[in-house]
Design an enzyme around this catalytic site. Sequence first.
Site, PDB file in Angstrom:
ATOM      1  N   ASN A 166     -10.045   0.259  -0.249  1.00 49.53           N
ATOM      2  CA  ASN A 166      -8.576   0.361  -0.262  1.00 49.53           C
ATOM      3  C   ASN A 166      -8.060  -0.208  -1.591  1.00 49.53           C
ATOM      4  OD1 ASN A 166      -5.828   0.072   0.124  1.00 49.53           O
ATOM      5  ND2 ASN A 166      -5.993  -0.789   2.183  1.00 49.53           N
ATOM      6  N   HIS A 202      -3.124   7.683   1.964  1.00 55.70           N
ATOM      7  CA  HIS A 202      -3.519   6.358   1.490  1.00 55.70           C
ATOM      8  C   HIS A 202      -4.882   6.042   2.096  1.00 55.70           C
ATOM      9  CE1 HIS A 202      -3.872   2.214   0.662  1.00 55.70           C
ATOM     10  NE2 HIS A 202      -3.586   1.813   1.886  1.00 55.70           N
ATOM     11  N   CYS A 206       0.816  -1.226   0.000  1.00 57.17           N
ATOM     12  CA  CYS A 206       0.000   0.000   0.000  1.00 57.17           C
ATOM     13  C   CYS A 206       0.848   1.274   0.000  1.00 57.17           C
ATOM     14  CB  CYS A 206      -0.950   0.004   1.192  1.00 57.17           C
ATOM     15  SG  CYS A 206      -2.169  -1.301   1.119  1.00 57.17           S
TER      16      CYS A 206
END
Length: 322
Positions: free
Chosen positions: A279, A249, A115
Amino acid sequence: MTAKRSLLSGFGGYLPERIVTNDELATWLDTSDEWIRARTGIAQRHMAGEGDTAVSMAAQAARQALDYAGARPDDVDAVIVATSTPDQAFPSTAVRVQAELGMTGGFGFDLAAACSGFIYALSMADSLIRSGQARSALVIGSEVYSRILDKSDRGTYVLFGDGAGAVYLTSTDEAGEAGILSTHLHSDGRYGDLLFVDGATGQHDKPAHLRMNGREVFRHAVGKLSSSVDEVLAANGLTHADVNWLVPHQANLRIIDGVARKLALPPERVVVTVDRHANTSAASIPLALNEAVRDGRINRGDLVLMEALGGGLTWGSALARL
Ligand code: ACO
């Protein structure tokens, strides 16, 4: 003439057509819209269709970023694709994107930092530009997490979505304030087992799936992201009050809110897409940037703070003036 630095010249994004709501998941998974919204802020996610691959989505986002900048594929020196879900072990997603765009020069490579991939890729591209090794770079995050999720694990399946985002960087040595101010990267492999994929290429008898200790990841996220934010501001002699936009993020609204509170930034200064995208790992920051630039929230001159944490653990931050 001043030292070379990287300007954020173009922005692009791609989301698969198919939207899957929490309610749709709850028809076959032991979960509920209420649980998912309360714990994560997620209401829906986009999921790749038959024709969506890491390469096709990356190329779509890249084309948009080039169009935004008024640039052509042959203007691009470097293509860096951050992905944990490439279509093939090799060649890299990046060289496939080169071919899709019709590029005949330059170079490309993939980068794996889960990520945090976009922050890592931005940092590498910025270094290439500052050193003069590239005059321009496409920095892309492209992820198809739906292909590595375990359908029987409600603790992870509900959290992720698919998509791609891209930024086009160009080199300048003119005086001015715009550009990437600094990037800061960290990793600590001792935490590798908190969030991982339990397989690799070649294990055809056993599909690889994402595994996560959500509680522990959450605990590390708020602390490490907060110190990363302090680090990037201190490195530039700036304070929380100087930040116009936080583009974090997009893992979880509670993590985003935790960092925003540390920065004393009001919610209207934080770009949030996790409610609609879930996500999307390395794609989440460039997708959020693209959205906020195109809808007119983020403007030239704004100071934008980006941060991410992911499997590794990896984490980092970047500060840019648009
Ligand atoms: N629907 C309903 N119930 C669920 C679901 C679900 N989808 N998932 C888990 N539960 C249940 C659990 O089984 C457990 O039930 P039990 O008490 O009967 O055993 C209960 O909910 C609590 O489970 P926890 O895992 O302790 O829930 P928690 O409050 O920690 O929330 C979450 C889980 C949302 C994953 C949280 O830990 C989190 O946000 N962690 C951060 C991880 C993250 O965002 N990772 C993304 C990748 S890393 C990154 O990008 C930063």
